[in-house]
Scaffold this active site. Structure first.
Site: not given
Ligand code: DX5
Ligand code: ZN
Length: 224
Positions: A7, A32, A34, A36, A65, A67, A136, A174
């Site tokens: 990620s 990956h 993320d 947000m 991903h 969010m 998750m 994840d």
């Molecule tokens: C959390 C994200 C993850 C996160 C994972 O909201 O969706 O992808 O980056 O990070 P680690 O591996 O540090 O938990």
């Molecule tokens: Zn993620």
């Protein structure tokens, strides 16, 4: 063999292009990404413009991903920015089925994610449509949180339903994945592992990923 999707939330954002190159040369399978929005989760990252600029630095598939609230508003932009898989949250909208259909019309793989506190049953009506089911194992929003082992029954159930019905989705976990929790996930039936903190801090990310790729599914014969 399990796929690994580092990620880039844990990458150095001032050098994102070089960071995805490093991930690729270390032997990762997917990147990956993320996204947000400060609404669905209490944090903000980046949108399609950043993804578009990082995209030329690697050939690896981009596993995006989302969010974000009402992701249906932005699916086209993420597809055009270079996403290969686009994952929406089952909690984020009342248009889940339409979103998955739109992702397919855009020619991309469709993913659906379930938060730790969300019952797996919420995802079941959509399983047939999915290329990816994202379980998750932390509350989304931040890297570096602790893995929640109590979501593993969802992974086992997803595995059982996939085998029973011939579904095609990858089962991705994840949040809080490290050398120890990676083993738990793979043994439960995960086929893709996302990891941020446990990989980006390492000088040799590849050696760590090789250890994780040595783990194998354990058939417990018991779905839940
Ligand atoms: C959390 C994200 C993850 C996160 C994972 O909201 O969706 O992808 O980056 O990070 P680690 O591996 O540090 O938990
Ligand atoms: Zn993620």
């Amino acid at each position: 063999m399990v796929k690994i999707a580092p990620s880039i939330l844990s990458a150095d954002f001032s050098r994102l292009g070089e960071e995805v190159r490093r991930v690729e040369s270390a032997g990762a399978d997917w990147v990956h990404v993320d996204v947000m929005d400060g609404m669905f989760v209490p944090n903000l990252t980046f949108g399609p413009t950043v993804i578009k600029h990082v995209r030329p630095y690697t050939q690896l598939p981009f596993d995006v991903h989302l969010m974000i609230v009402k992701p249906e508003r932005y699916l086209k932009q993420f597809a055009e920015a270079g996403a290969d898989l686009i994952t929406v949250h089952v909690e984020a909208s009342d248009q889940v089925r339409q979103s998955l259909d739109t992702v397919h019309v855009l020619g991309k793989g469709a993913g659906l994610s379930v938060n730790p506190e969300t019952a797996f049953e919420r995802a079941v009506p959509y399983l047939e449509q999915l290329e990816l089911l994202l379980v998750m194992s932390v509350r989304p929003g931040f890297g570096g949180q602790s893995f929640m082992p109590d979501v593993m029954p969802k992974v086992r159930e997803a595995c059982r339903l996939k085998e029973e019905n011939g579904y095609r989705y990858e089962i991705e976990v994840d949040g809080g994945i490290n050398r120890h929790t990676a083993k738990i996930c793979v043994e439960a039936g995960a086929s893709v592992l996302v990891a941020g903190n446990a990989l980006f801090g390492l000088a040799d990310m590849g050696a760590e990923m090789s250890i994780w790729k040595g783990y194998e599914k354990v058939n417990s014969g018991n779905a839940l």
